[in-house]
Design a protein around this motif. Sequence first.
Motif, PDB file in Angstrom:
ATOM      1  N   ILE A 201      -0.304   2.145  14.277  1.00 20.27           N
ATOM      2  CA  ILE A 201      -1.349   1.811  13.299  1.00 20.27           C
ATOM      3  C   ILE A 201      -2.244   3.022  13.042  1.00 20.27           C
ATOM      4  CG2 ILE A 201      -3.437   0.438  12.936  1.00 20.27           C
ATOM      5  CD1 ILE A 201      -2.042  -1.876  14.354  1.00 20.27           C
ATOM      6  N   VAL A 205      -2.787   4.776   9.482  1.00 21.83           N
ATOM      7  CA  VAL A 205      -4.115   4.962   8.887  1.00 21.83           C
ATOM      8  C   VAL A 205      -4.313   6.421   8.495  1.00 21.83           C
ATOM      9  CG1 VAL A 205      -6.588   4.978   9.407  1.00 21.83           C
ATOM     10  CG2 VAL A 205      -5.199   2.995  10.013  1.00 21.83           C
ATOM     11  N   ARG A 209      -4.868   7.794   4.683  1.00 21.96           N
ATOM     12  CA  ARG A 209      -6.029   8.597   4.305  1.00 21.96           C
ATOM     13  C   ARG A 209      -5.598   9.859   3.574  1.00 21.96           C
ATOM     14  NH1 ARG A 209      -9.683   8.683   9.825  1.00 21.96           N
ATOM     15  NH2 ARG A 209     -10.696   6.650   9.582  1.00 21.96           N
ATOM     16  N   VAL A 302       1.639  -7.199   8.052  1.00 23.53           N
ATOM     17  CA  VAL A 302       0.698  -6.324   7.344  1.00 23.53           C
ATOM     18  C   VAL A 302       1.013  -4.859   7.642  1.00 23.53           C
ATOM     19  CG1 VAL A 302      -1.717  -5.614   7.169  1.00 23.53           C
ATOM     20  CG2 VAL A 302      -1.124  -8.041   7.203  1.00 23.53           C
ATOM     21  N   ILE A 306       2.067  -2.026   4.811  1.00 20.12           N
ATOM     22  CA  ILE A 306       1.400  -0.734   4.634  1.00 20.12           C
ATOM     23  C   ILE A 306       2.399   0.402   4.832  1.00 20.12           C
ATOM     24  CG2 ILE A 306      -0.427   0.772   5.474  1.00 20.12           C
ATOM     25  CD1 ILE A 306      -1.359  -1.678   3.927  1.00 20.12           C
ATOM     26  N   THR A 331       6.007  -7.108   2.824  1.00 22.73           N
ATOM     27  CA  THR A 331       5.228  -8.008   3.666  1.00 22.73           C
ATOM     28  C   THR A 331       5.853  -9.402   3.704  1.00 22.73           C
ATOM     29  OG1 THR A 331       3.205  -6.798   3.111  1.00 22.73           O
ATOM     30  CG2 THR A 331       2.943  -9.003   4.034  1.00 22.73           C
ATOM     31  N   ALA A 362      -3.922  -9.984   2.941  1.00 20.11           N
ATOM     32  CA  ALA A 362      -4.441  -8.946   3.827  1.00 20.11           C
ATOM     33  C   ALA A 362      -3.902  -7.573   3.460  1.00 20.11           C
ATOM     34  CB  ALA A 362      -4.096  -9.278   5.281  1.00 20.11           C
ATOM     35  N   VAL A 363      -2.615  -7.501   3.137  1.00 21.08           N
ATOM     36  CA  VAL A 363      -2.035  -6.197   2.819  1.00 21.08           C
ATOM     37  C   VAL A 363      -2.570  -5.682   1.484  1.00 21.08           C
ATOM     38  CG1 VAL A 363       0.062  -6.878   1.543  1.00 21.08           C
ATOM     39  CG2 VAL A 363       0.104  -4.885   3.028  1.00 21.08           C
ATOM     40  N   VAL A 366      -6.032  -4.286   2.224  1.00 23.23           N
ATOM     41  CA  VAL A 366      -5.946  -2.966   2.857  1.00 23.23           C
ATOM     42  C   VAL A 366      -5.630  -1.906   1.811  1.00 23.23           C
ATOM     43  CG1 VAL A 366      -4.647  -1.562   4.493  1.00 23.23           C
ATOM     44  CG2 VAL A 366      -5.297  -3.889   5.111  1.00 23.23           C
ATOM     45  N   ILE A 369      -8.707  -1.029  -0.063  1.00 25.89           N
ATOM     46  CA  ILE A 369      -9.626  -0.190   0.717  1.00 25.89           C
ATOM     47  C   ILE A 369      -9.344   1.284   0.451  1.00 25.89           C
ATOM     48  CG2 ILE A 369     -10.192   0.570   3.060  1.00 25.89           C
ATOM     49  CD1 ILE A 369      -9.895  -2.314   3.968  1.00 25.89           C
ATOM     50  N   TYR A 370      -8.069   1.632   0.418  1.00 23.73           N
ATOM     51  CA  TYR A 370      -7.704   3.041   0.213  1.00 23.73           C
ATOM     52  C   TYR A 370      -7.733   3.421  -1.263  1.00 23.73           C
ATOM     53  CZ  TYR A 370      -6.327   3.265   5.097  1.00 23.73           C
ATOM     54  OH  TYR A 370      -6.347   3.246   6.462  1.00 23.73           O
TER      55      TYR A 370
END
Length: 715
Positions: A201, A205, A209, A302, A306, A331, A362-363, A366, A369-370
Amino acid sequence: MTSKSLFLISSKENHRRRILAWIVSILVQLAVYPGIMTIYLSRIHFWNADGAYTLEKLYRIALENAVTDALGFKPLATVPIMVLAVYIAVQGFSYLHSRRKIDLYHSVPVSARRRFVVIYGNGLVIYLLPAVCAALLGVIMGAAQGALTARGLAEGGLAFLMTFMYFLVVYTISVLAVMLTGNMVITGFAAVTMLFIGFFIKELVSVMRYNFFDSVDYTFAQPGDGSCVVMQYLNRTTLLKNTPLLSEIAPEVFLLSAKWLAVSIVVLALAYLCYRKRPSEAAGKAIAIQPVKPVVKIIISVVMGIFVCYILYDATYYNKPVVILGMVGGTLLCCGLMEIIYEFDIRAVFKHLFSTGISAVAVIFVFCIYHFDLFGYDSWVPDADEVESVAVDIGPYQSYWEYTEEGTVYISSSQYLRDNMFLKDVEAVCKLAEKSVGTDVDTITNYLGFSILYRMKSGKEVSRYVGVDLDNPASAELLNRIIGTEEYRSGIYQIVKDETTLSSLRKEVAVSYTNGAITSEIAVSEAEELRDAWIRDMEQFDYSFARDNRPCGMLILELKSSYRSWELPVYESFASTIAFLEKNNAYYPITLRAEDIAGLEITNWHYDDQRNLFADSDTAIPDGEETILTAYATDEGGVVERFEDPEEIAEIIKGLYPSYMDLYWNEREALDHNYDVVISFKADTEYPYGLGYYSYDFLSGEVPDFVVERTAYKD
């Protein structure tokens, strides 16, 4: 019969049933201790027989180091100890996977608590007893060689403690994996997942990023290992193996061991709770504890979604609809597969759609978010009042080293800057960072990107990558406040901070000065005086100075045994440095003399023409992409022309600058990279030119018209 006697009887009976685990443990420990010791010592004996050690003292030191390494921290043990821990845990509680064995075990008049304690405790004994014996055997082997030292014993003890705690936490996590699952295959998968899911994970992440954010820094960013005990052990053993002082090793080992012990206690409590709640009919099923199923399903699905997003991001060049569809599809597919595994029935693919829907939502969240930077990663700039000090990796690139009794140790630039640069003008750095927020770098012609390490007053360290528009006068003013400080100079140039390096490296370092065509050797005995003169001259150095001036030469301090060197710019206004060089007959002006030149060979690669050609097609080549263009121009052969006429040579050399010289701080277009100029000097010159050829570039806008005409493509 007392409770203590019953416990001992149960323990002995369990050991008899686990003979294979004992054998595996003994073999692994023999490999980790006497095995590695034998390999290390054999290597030293072979090298000694081959004449590698010229003195008996060096041979003895090598033996002592080999014994210390074999007893101490061993990154090679990471995988064997992990596999052993998983095996002992699964083998000890494997009866839970068979309904027949469960009935047999439960028919014995032993409480569940005692059964759990016996099996778990015996697993620790199966590891610990062979480990102690193997470690003692390694100590005896080292002592027999006369190479066992107090340092070796101390480091061996610390390493033994750390390795046992590593085994303990992996073993306990594996026991929990057994309690949550119902068959051997799923148990193995669960153990590996629980051990590595944090690391996976964290890496996911990190790459997300990198793909979505512009301010991700990789210079000061520490890889970190806190999310995975296996990587913790691997990284820490590698680090501690190379740490010279025991006073620095011991606190690290005790702190990490205490952390692993605390984790083991918490996980053990969870494992025991699951053991007591685990129904007998769970044997043979994928998941033994029903409430765990949706949680595991959502987490893994999830993560898989990602991961698909990351793969498609690069593969489709961020085709947003494809990325989103693929991510959601991955997913949903993972959710279906999890249900099939749970039920061992392909028809279960559409069961429990509520948890499937949660996974899909949820995916997508996420992803948002990015994609939308919901938490403001790119826009984050700390308040200057919250920052203790700052380090910046603006450049130019430097080599760094440390001289020890065991030899020269090279230091990465990021590590050196982290340890030695402490800028106090935090406000200037923060204002530069604020100017970079929301900046479209494609619209900036004179762009400088660099990394910042913020040392917060809270003790936390945060790093970011920022971009600065150098054409903005405000940026220049702020850069002057950073680059014009003693903190920056001592942080970027090791020779400023390290006053003892020159004397300690006196036998290994070569000092010289070059103007691009002539290299003058300087006696090492004079190097410290030269250093002091250069440091005095650097007091006038800031960004504006470096931008508006070009170096007239470079001081080079190079380790004779390697390619590592310090390269220090010298400017025409460096009066103290130039005076020293002139006193030592080492200074030559950067301006070339036409009467010394035998000929010039100029190659025009026509990069601009190639770029314009591509710009007219469907493939656009941005400025600076010369790697592709070089291949293209090479296929064409470029256009090569030789110039030997003295008048033409005199005109050409007015616009030349040494390719070797550092123009880092000048504008990116300071040199015209369309041309390569190779100069051959006459043999009978007043100046001591070396043999061979010297490479130069044209300054931008300084290419004579007759050179342009004669190196143009011919029809």
